[in-house]
Design a protein around this motif. Structure first.
Motif, PDB file in Angstrom:
ATOM      1  N   GLU A 157      -2.183  29.915 -43.119  1.00  0.00           N
ATOM      2  CA  GLU A 157      -2.093  31.030 -44.061  1.00  0.00           C
ATOM      3  C   GLU A 157      -2.129  32.349 -43.290  1.00  0.00           C
ATOM      4  O   GLU A 157      -2.925  32.516 -42.377  1.00  0.00           O
ATOM      5  CB  GLU A 157      -3.278  30.996 -45.027  1.00  0.00           C
ATOM      6  N   ILE A 158      -1.249  33.271 -43.678  1.00  0.00           N
ATOM      7  CA  ILE A 158      -1.385  34.641 -43.196  1.00  0.00           C
ATOM      8  C   ILE A 158      -2.103  35.426 -44.277  1.00  0.00           C
ATOM      9  O   ILE A 158      -2.019  35.098 -45.461  1.00  0.00           O
ATOM     10  CB  ILE A 158      -0.044  35.300 -42.822  1.00  0.00           C
ATOM     11  N   GLY A 159      -2.821  36.445 -43.838  1.00  0.00           N
ATOM     12  CA  GLY A 159      -3.558  37.237 -44.810  1.00  0.00           C
ATOM     13  C   GLY A 159      -3.981  38.567 -44.240  1.00  0.00           C
ATOM     14  O   GLY A 159      -3.842  38.815 -43.036  1.00  0.00           O
ATOM     15  N   TRP A 160      -4.487  39.403 -45.116  1.00  0.00           N
ATOM     16  CA  TRP A 160      -4.902  40.745 -44.750  1.00  0.00           C
ATOM     17  C   TRP A 160      -5.955  41.205 -45.741  1.00  0.00           C
ATOM     18  O   TRP A 160      -5.966  40.800 -46.892  1.00  0.00           O
ATOM     19  CB  TRP A 160      -3.702  41.704 -44.781  1.00  0.00           C
ATOM     20  N   ALA A 201       1.031  45.374 -40.077  1.00  0.00           N
ATOM     21  CA  ALA A 201       0.179  44.400 -39.401  1.00  0.00           C
ATOM     22  C   ALA A 201       0.628  42.968 -39.694  1.00  0.00           C
ATOM     23  O   ALA A 201       0.585  42.107 -38.804  1.00  0.00           O
ATOM     24  CB  ALA A 201      -1.270  44.611 -39.818  1.00  0.00           C
ATOM     25  N   ALA A 202       1.067  42.697 -40.910  1.00  0.00           N
ATOM     26  CA  ALA A 202       1.553  41.356 -41.246  1.00  0.00           C
ATOM     27  C   ALA A 202       2.830  41.038 -40.473  1.00  0.00           C
ATOM     28  O   ALA A 202       3.019  39.891 -40.036  1.00  0.00           O
ATOM     29  CB  ALA A 202       1.778  41.239 -42.748  1.00  0.00           C
ATOM     30  N   THR A 213       1.774  40.058 -37.146  1.00  0.00           N
ATOM     31  CA  THR A 213       1.240  38.704 -37.234  1.00  0.00           C
ATOM     32  C   THR A 213       2.364  37.681 -37.207  1.00  0.00           C
ATOM     33  O   THR A 213       2.280  36.678 -36.482  1.00  0.00           O
ATOM     34  CB  THR A 213       0.403  38.546 -38.520  1.00  0.00           C
ATOM     35  N   LEU A 214       3.417  37.914 -37.970  1.00  0.00           N
ATOM     36  CA  LEU A 214       4.541  36.972 -37.993  1.00  0.00           C
ATOM     37  C   LEU A 214       5.160  36.834 -36.606  1.00  0.00           C
ATOM     38  O   LEU A 214       5.503  35.719 -36.192  1.00  0.00           O
ATOM     39  CB  LEU A 214       5.582  37.400 -39.024  1.00  0.00           C
ATOM     40  N   ASP A 215       5.287  37.938 -35.879  1.00  0.00           N
ATOM     41  CA  ASP A 215       5.818  37.859 -34.508  1.00  0.00           C
ATOM     42  C   ASP A 215       4.928  36.978 -33.643  1.00  0.00           C
ATOM     43  O   ASP A 215       5.414  36.155 -32.868  1.00  0.00           O
ATOM     44  CB  ASP A 215       5.905  39.260 -33.891  1.00  0.00           C
ATOM     45  N   ARG A 216       3.617  37.143 -33.781  1.00  0.00           N
ATOM     46  CA  ARG A 216       2.680  36.381 -32.949  1.00  0.00           C
ATOM     47  C   ARG A 216       2.656  34.895 -33.310  1.00  0.00           C
ATOM     48  O   ARG A 216       2.564  34.048 -32.426  1.00  0.00           O
ATOM     49  CB  ARG A 216       1.285  36.971 -33.050  1.00  0.00           C
ATOM     50  N   VAL A 234       3.362  43.102 -50.612  1.00  0.00           N
ATOM     51  CA  VAL A 234       3.459  42.871 -49.169  1.00  0.00           C
ATOM     52  C   VAL A 234       4.227  41.583 -48.901  1.00  0.00           C
ATOM     53  O   VAL A 234       5.113  41.546 -48.043  1.00  0.00           O
ATOM     54  CB  VAL A 234       2.068  42.836 -48.498  1.00  0.00           C
ATOM     55  N   THR A 235       3.935  40.515 -49.640  1.00  0.00           N
ATOM     56  CA  THR A 235       4.648  39.254 -49.411  1.00  0.00           C
ATOM     57  C   THR A 235       6.152  39.437 -49.626  1.00  0.00           C
ATOM     58  O   THR A 235       6.957  38.883 -48.884  1.00  0.00           O
ATOM     59  CB  THR A 235       4.137  38.106 -50.314  1.00  0.00           C
TER      60      THR A 235
END
Length: 175
Positions: free
Chosen positions: A99-102, A117-118, A121-124, A147-148
């Motif tokens: 899960e990605i989140g913020w 920032a998300a 995160t996706l790049d990482r 954001v999604t």
């Protein structure tokens, strides 16, 4: 502005992500001690010990997996909250998925920090070899739903939380 002049879009804010330090547990506790920030996360900040355990677990995730919930810093190195990715931590929902989140301080809302920032995160997580991620969002949380959408995520499922019985959305993104 004349019709021949181009309107410039605001540039995304400068964000920096770092593996959470022990001190970040205190910063997260302070930033999240706001009922509006915690509206979709139980209504109030957890005890400090919860953030101490959470930051320790994130350091372990980063060391083992190459990603975690990172501390989000602004251009002046102020802690704004966190963003990142972690294995879904519950026995319900997308078990086995990442899960990605913020979660950001109210002072950072509406300024593009969560989306910037998300995206980082996706790049990482792509670099770590993940093939997809989910985002679990309370159906009433319009800011996170937005954001999604900006990230290109698509609604996968609708769910009801086992505690509290709240409706939520599981957004998905193939990497």
């Amino acid at each position: 502005m004349s019709s021949t002049e181009e309107k410039s879009l605001p540039s995304p804010p400068v964000v920096r992500l770092r593996v959470p330090t022990e001190e970040d547990a205190y910063a997260w506790h302070e930033v999240f001690d706001d009922p509006e920030v915690m509206e979709f996360h139980g209504g109030r900040a957890a005890e400090l010990s919860v953030y101490e355990e959470l930051t320790a677990r994130q350091r372990k995730h980063d060391a083992e997996r190459g990603f975690c919930l990172w501390t989000l810093l602004d251009e002046d190195d102020r802690v704004l909250g966190f963003t990142g990715a972690q294995p879904w931590p519950h026995a319900w929902g997308p078990v086995g998925e990442v899960e990605i989140g913020w979660r950001l301080a109210r002072s950072a809302w509406g300024r593009g920090y969560a989306t910037a920032a998300a995206r980082a995160t996706l790049d990482r997580v792509r670099a770590a070899g993940l093939e997809g991620v989910v985002a679990m969002v309370d159906a009433r949380n319009e800011r996170s739903v937005a954001v999604t959408r900006r990230l290109g995520m698509r609604l996968g499922e609708t769910f009801v939380t086992p505690v509290g019985g709240r409706e939520g959305y599981c957004f998905r993104l193939a990497l």
